[in-house]
Design an enzyme around this catalytic site. Structure first.
Site, short mmCIF file in Angstrom:
data_model
loop_
_atom_site.label_atom_id
_atom_site.label_comp_id
_atom_site.label_asym_id
_atom_site.label_seq_id
_atom_site.Cartn_x
_atom_site.Cartn_y
_atom_site.Cartn_z
N ARG A 100 0.88 -1.18 0.00
CA ARG A 100 0.00 0.00 0.00
C ARG A 100 0.91 1.22 0.00
O ARG A 100 1.70 1.42 0.91
CB ARG A 100 -0.91 0.02 1.22
CG ARG A 100 -1.63 1.35 1.37
CD ARG A 100 -2.70 1.33 2.44
NE ARG A 100 -3.85 0.55 2.02
CZ ARG A 100 -5.05 0.63 2.62
NH1 ARG A 100 -5.24 1.45 3.64
NH2 ARG A 100 -6.05 -0.11 2.20
N HIS A 127 -7.75 0.36 -6.13
CA HIS A 127 -7.91 -0.50 -4.94
C HIS A 127 -8.54 -1.83 -5.38
O HIS A 127 -9.68 -2.13 -5.06
CB HIS A 127 -8.79 0.21 -3.91
CG HIS A 127 -8.62 -0.31 -2.50
ND1 HIS A 127 -7.82 -1.39 -2.19
CD2 HIS A 127 -9.17 0.10 -1.33
CE1 HIS A 127 -7.88 -1.61 -0.89
NE2 HIS A 127 -8.68 -0.73 -0.35
N ASP A 222 -17.77 6.37 -0.52
CA ASP A 222 -16.49 6.35 0.18
C ASP A 222 -16.26 7.75 0.75
O ASP A 222 -16.98 8.70 0.40
CB ASP A 222 -15.37 5.95 -0.81
CG ASP A 222 -14.03 5.69 -0.10
OD1 ASP A 222 -14.02 5.58 1.15
OD2 ASP A 222 -13.00 5.63 -0.80
N1 CP Z 1 -11.24 -0.38 2.84
C1 CP Z 1 -9.95 -0.36 3.21
O1 CP Z 1 -9.04 -0.47 2.38
O2 CP Z 1 -9.76 -0.23 4.54
P1 CP Z 1 -8.33 0.02 5.23
O3 CP Z 1 -7.85 1.39 4.77
O4 CP Z 1 -8.61 -0.01 6.71
O5 CP Z 1 -7.39 -1.05 4.80
#
Ligand code: CP
Length: 316
Positions: A100, A127, A222
């Site tokens: 990430r 994502h 989101d």
């Molecule tokens: N939805 C999601 O990626 O959550 P996190 O940022 O907690 O990993």
């Protein structure tokens, strides 16, 4: 296919395979607990994470391996060692690398230099892992993905892009209800529309939240300020995205049994009203749980070489 960088790198058959695998792992979580016995997977997070990090650590455990969590400050990467050198070294130690970070290009550089599977756990642009959990959740709650009407409301961010690409691959009908200044780039919409239409679905863009919500099977949103967006934009984003809040009134325009979805974390009272987030139509906890089952499926499929993939489109 060695890596999972973007949802649009997957073929239609890959998505079908991953969802079926995730369902199998959900029913029988330890079915392949020997896959990673004695092996490690590195998990590098340059941004905070709850769901992605914990679900991938749990997924590695379910496959019998050991997850090694890393942040920029733990590594020489944070002091200038190159991405390529880091990728070559990690490839000698681990079976996969979950990353990430901010720039999509950094993940692509890592993947090119690594000999092990590299999994995008969120970048500024994409994502993909979230989008697989979203599809699994829709499948469970709507029975079929084909012609499923998904309305994404709010900021046309990385989650919206991956959701659009996932919807296109399964022949769903997705509408992005976003203000023009926060919409998904037209070239990405065009590529997804071609894919959707080839699969019997559609991609629609509107700046009218009511039009997007009307008759939908699922309303999805989101946060309005994503990780990496400047804090200085907060006020203007709240003003421009305010009309796109998923309220009870907006839910009332969707099908009577429509579900509410959010990748989380949520800001109640901003992109979603508290009564919707915590209401009977919210499936956000199933969505979060499905991050685990799809993470197991992604690791399994990449390590076992089960995905065919396809050449990424230049506009993807
Ligand atoms: N939805 C999601 O990626 O959550 P996190 O940022 O907690 O990993």
């Amino acid at each position: 296919m060695k890596d999972l960088i973007r949802t649009s790198d997957l073929s239609r058959a890959d998505v079908k395979y991953l969802l079926a695998r995730a369902q199998k792992f959900k029913a029988n979580p330890h079915a392949r607990r020997n896959l990673l016995a004695g092996e490690s997977v590195c998990l590098y997070f340059a941004k905070p994470s709850t769901r992605t990090r914990v679900s991938f650590e749990a997924a590695v455990n379910r496959l019998g391996g050991c997850g090694i969590s890393l942040s920029p400050n733990d590594m020489q990467l944070g002091r200038g060692e190159t991405i390529e050198d880091t990728a070559r070294i990690i490839s000698r130690y681990a079976k996969a690398f979950v990353i990430r970070t901010f720039k999509d290009d950094d993940v692509e550089r890592f993947a090119r230099a690594a000999s092990i599977p590299v999994i995008n756990a969120l970048t500024d642009g994409h994502h993909p892992c979230q989008s697989l959990a979203d599809l699994l959740t829709l499948l469970e709650h709507r029975g079929s993905l084909k012609k499923c009407r998904i309305a994404y409301l709010g900021d046309g961010n990385n989650v919206a892009i991956s959701l659009m690409q996932a919807a296109a691959l399964v022949g769903a009908d997705i509408t992005l209800g976003c203000p023009a200044s926060y919409s998904v780039k037209p070239e990405l919409v065009r590529a997804a529309r071609i894919e959707a239409e080839a699969n019997g679905g559609s991609v629609t863009v509107t700046d009218d939240p009511s039009a997007a919500a009307r008759g939908a099977d699922a309303l999805y949103t989101d946060v309005w300020l994503s990780m990496g967006d400047p804090d200085a934009e907060k006020e203007v984003r709240q003003r421009e995205l305010g009309p796109y809040q998923i309220s009870e009134q907006l839910m009332a325009l969707a099908k009577p049994d429509a579900v509410f979805m959010h990748c989380l974390p949520a800001h109640r009272g901003e992109e979603v009203a508290e009564a919707v987030m915590d209401g009977p139509r919210s499936v956000v906890w199933d969505q979060a749980e499905n991050r685990l089952h799809t993470s197991v499926a992604v690791l399994y499929a990449l390590i076992e070489g089960k995905l065919e993939g396809r050449a990424p489109s230049k506009s993807a």
